[in-house]
Design a protein around this motif. Sequence first.
Motif, mmCIF file in Angstrom:
data_model
loop_
_atom_site.group_PDB
_atom_site.id
_atom_site.type_symbol
_atom_site.label_atom_id
_atom_site.label_comp_id
_atom_site.label_asym_id
_atom_site.label_seq_id
_atom_site.Cartn_x
_atom_site.Cartn_y
_atom_site.Cartn_z
ATOM 1 N N VAL A 280 0.824 -1.215 0.000
ATOM 2 C CA VAL A 280 0.000 0.000 0.000
ATOM 3 C C VAL A 280 0.854 1.260 0.000
ATOM 4 O O VAL A 280 1.763 1.418 0.822
ATOM 5 C CB VAL A 280 -0.946 0.006 1.212
ATOM 6 N N THR A 281 0.550 2.144 -0.925
ATOM 7 C CA THR A 281 1.195 3.450 -1.014
ATOM 8 C C THR A 281 0.126 4.536 -0.910
ATOM 9 O O THR A 281 -0.808 4.549 -1.713
ATOM 10 C CB THR A 281 1.942 3.615 -2.353
ATOM 11 N N PRO A 282 0.221 5.446 0.060
ATOM 12 C CA PRO A 282 -0.758 6.536 0.156
ATOM 13 C C PRO A 282 -0.556 7.539 -0.987
ATOM 14 O O PRO A 282 0.487 8.180 -1.077
ATOM 15 C CB PRO A 282 -0.455 7.178 1.515
ATOM 16 N N TYR A 283 -1.556 7.649 -1.863
ATOM 17 C CA TYR A 283 -1.488 8.602 -2.971
ATOM 18 C C TYR A 283 -1.961 9.980 -2.506
ATOM 19 O O TYR A 283 -2.786 10.083 -1.595
ATOM 20 C CB TYR A 283 -2.357 8.131 -4.129
ATOM 21 N N PRO A 284 -1.465 11.041 -3.124
ATOM 22 C CA PRO A 284 -1.859 12.388 -2.703
ATOM 23 C C PRO A 284 -3.346 12.656 -2.933
ATOM 24 O O PRO A 284 -3.973 12.054 -3.803
ATOM 25 C CB PRO A 284 -0.990 13.290 -3.587
ATOM 26 N N ALA A 285 -3.881 13.533 -2.124
ATOM 27 C CA ALA A 285 -5.275 13.977 -2.233
ATOM 28 C C ALA A 285 -6.262 12.828 -2.064
ATOM 29 O O ALA A 285 -7.324 12.805 -2.677
ATOM 30 C CB ALA A 285 -5.518 14.702 -3.551
ATOM 31 N N THR A 286 -5.902 11.850 -1.216
ATOM 32 C CA THR A 286 -6.808 10.753 -0.896
ATOM 33 C C THR A 286 -7.053 10.736 0.611
ATOM 34 O O THR A 286 -6.229 11.215 1.392
ATOM 35 C CB THR A 286 -6.222 9.389 -1.312
ATOM 36 N N PRO A 287 -8.188 10.174 1.058
ATOM 37 C CA PRO A 287 -8.407 10.024 2.499
ATOM 38 C C PRO A 287 -7.304 9.212 3.175
ATOM 39 O O PRO A 287 -6.959 9.469 4.329
ATOM 40 C CB PRO A 287 -9.760 9.305 2.566
ATOM 41 N N LEU A 288 -6.750 8.229 2.463
ATOM 42 C CA LEU A 288 -5.659 7.435 3.033
ATOM 43 C C LEU A 288 -4.432 8.300 3.280
ATOM 44 O O LEU A 288 -3.738 8.146 4.299
ATOM 45 C CB LEU A 288 -5.311 6.277 2.101
ATOM 46 N N ALA A 290 -4.468 11.556 3.854
ATOM 47 C CA ALA A 290 -4.792 12.416 4.996
ATOM 48 C C ALA A 290 -4.628 11.648 6.301
ATOM 49 O O ALA A 290 -4.121 12.189 7.295
ATOM 50 C CB ALA A 290 -6.216 12.943 4.858
ATOM 51 N N LEU A 291 -5.045 10.390 6.302
ATOM 52 C CA LEU A 291 -4.898 9.560 7.490
ATOM 53 C C LEU A 291 -3.424 9.340 7.827
ATOM 54 O O LEU A 291 -3.028 9.375 8.993
ATOM 55 C CB LEU A 291 -5.599 8.214 7.265
ATOM 56 N N ALA A 292 -2.605 9.127 6.789
ATOM 57 C CA ALA A 292 -1.171 8.926 7.007
ATOM 58 C C ALA A 292 -0.539 10.152 7.669
ATOM 59 O O ALA A 292 0.326 10.022 8.542
ATOM 60 C CB ALA A 292 -0.481 8.618 5.683
ATOM 61 N N LYS A 293 -0.980 11.333 7.264
ATOM 62 C CA LYS A 293 -0.447 12.562 7.877
ATOM 63 C C LYS A 293 -0.988 12.750 9.291
ATOM 64 O O LYS A 293 -0.249 13.133 10.206
ATOM 65 C CB LYS A 293 -0.779 13.764 6.992
ATOM 66 N N ASP A 294 -2.286 12.471 9.485
ATOM 67 C CA ASP A 294 -2.888 12.623 10.812
ATOM 68 C C ASP A 294 -2.243 11.709 11.842
ATOM 69 O O ASP A 294 -2.085 12.086 13.008
ATOM 70 C CB ASP A 294 -4.394 12.331 10.752
ATOM 71 N N TYR A 317 5.864 3.343 4.426
ATOM 72 C CA TYR A 317 4.744 2.413 4.463
ATOM 73 C C TYR A 317 4.035 2.523 5.810
ATOM 74 O O TYR A 317 4.654 2.856 6.826
ATOM 75 C CB TYR A 317 5.237 0.975 4.294
ATOM 76 N N PHE A 318 2.742 2.207 5.847
ATOM 77 C CA PHE A 318 2.050 2.083 7.127
ATOM 78 C C PHE A 318 2.637 0.920 7.920
ATOM 79 O O PHE A 318 2.784 0.990 9.137
ATOM 80 C CB PHE A 318 0.547 1.832 6.895
ATOM 81 N N VAL A 319 2.931 -0.159 7.205
ATOM 82 C CA VAL A 319 3.577 -1.333 7.808
ATOM 83 C C VAL A 319 5.002 -1.394 7.262
ATOM 84 O O VAL A 319 5.195 -1.610 6.065
ATOM 85 C CB VAL A 319 2.823 -2.629 7.467
ATOM 86 N N PRO A 320 6.015 -1.178 8.094
ATOM 87 C CA PRO A 320 7.396 -1.115 7.601
ATOM 88 C C PRO A 320 7.827 -2.309 6.758
ATOM 89 O O PRO A 320 8.631 -2.168 5.837
ATOM 90 C CB PRO A 320 8.219 -1.013 8.895
ATOM 91 N N GLU A 321 7.302 -3.482 7.045
ATOM 92 C CA GLU A 321 7.699 -4.687 6.311
ATOM 93 C C GLU A 321 6.673 -5.071 5.239
ATOM 94 O O GLU A 321 6.543 -6.240 4.878
ATOM 95 C CB GLU A 321 7.906 -5.840 7.289
ATOM 96 N N ALA A 322 5.967 -4.091 4.700
ATOM 97 C CA ALA A 322 4.914 -4.364 3.721
ATOM 98 C C ALA A 322 5.444 -5.091 2.493
ATOM 99 O O ALA A 322 4.810 -6.023 1.984
ATOM 100 C CB ALA A 322 4.233 -3.058 3.303
#
Length: 367
Positions: A280-288, A290-294, A317-322
């Motif tokens: 999983v990669t958080p793409y810009p201007a997505t809720p994901l 925004a969640l990654a920044k929050d 990554y959200f999970v370092p070993e993704a």
Amino acid sequence: KENGAITVLGGPQLSIYPKETLSYVYVDYGINGEGELPMLELINSIEHAQAPDNIKGLIYKKNKDIYVNDPVIVEDLDTLAFPAYHLLPMNKYSSLIGLSAVCTMISTRGCPYQCHFCSKQPSDARFRFRSTKNVVDEMEFLLKNYKVKEIMFYDDVMTVRRAHVVGICEEILARNLKIAWETPARIDNVDQELLALMKSSGCRRLRYGVESGDEGILQLMNKKIDLKKVKEVFKMTKNAGIETFAYFMIGYAHENEKTMRKTIAFAKEIDPGLVMFTAVTPYPATPLYALAKDEGVIKYDYWREFTLGRIHERIPYFVPEAEKWMKRAYLSFYFRPVYVFKKMMQIRSWDGLIKLLKAFWGIIYIR
């Protein structure tokens, strides 16, 4: 640019960070939204030495400032000409999972769904359809002029409007076209009757976005599907004689070893003909994003800084070993003895054997 070319960039990047992208001296113009019409107008204005300021959808520079015109969205897709296939080396296009010769098409534009990981473009605001005749005309053109055996549709979700798919299937059958095709579909957009019609018109594979084997993660994604329905639809699709292809995401927000193992196990349970796992990669201007920044996964606007060339390391990554889990998922799914045996039994030619070996080689060395 060093050779004197005029440079023009397009794509979702230009809709999100237009000024940042055009800040580079070697980028002259950008396209905001769909590119066919503004690109043509830009070329005409350059040829006639006219100012391009009023071209809708254009991003341009003037007096050291950068201007962003409103995006272009083509309302009537039938007004667009077919791609200039005669200018392309059509004989060179192939696919590890497609029949030769293969070609790609799009029958719709836009997406009405709001999955939190998906980057939305201006064109997603309105879902639009090409007419049945227009779509099948292009399929027939490719079949007769380039001996294309399979069309891979790359709509976001071709099956949103049932009547659209039914119309294409019935038109293919009415013309007696002998051409295979495949398309993305949503779990909640198909039924037994529709699948039977799709199969009879040449559909050989459906690509479903399942994304996770954990109900809680699916809810966090805003995917709007449940695992029980996924099982039903995969069984129904297989019974219709259509191959299944499943997409899964590894390492989503709030994921842990337990949820990732559930995803891998669920992939094996529904047993699609093909599967794709992505880290999983958080793409810009997505809720994901925004969640990654929050949640502090990203400390600043990563994609803006990356666009400006201020950082070069990969987005966290959200999970370092993704990536490790993604590779584990691939090996665990594709190297099951039962799966390997089934694929070997499906080989009907040397070309098929070579494609299979290339695919397995790619899985072994995936990064």
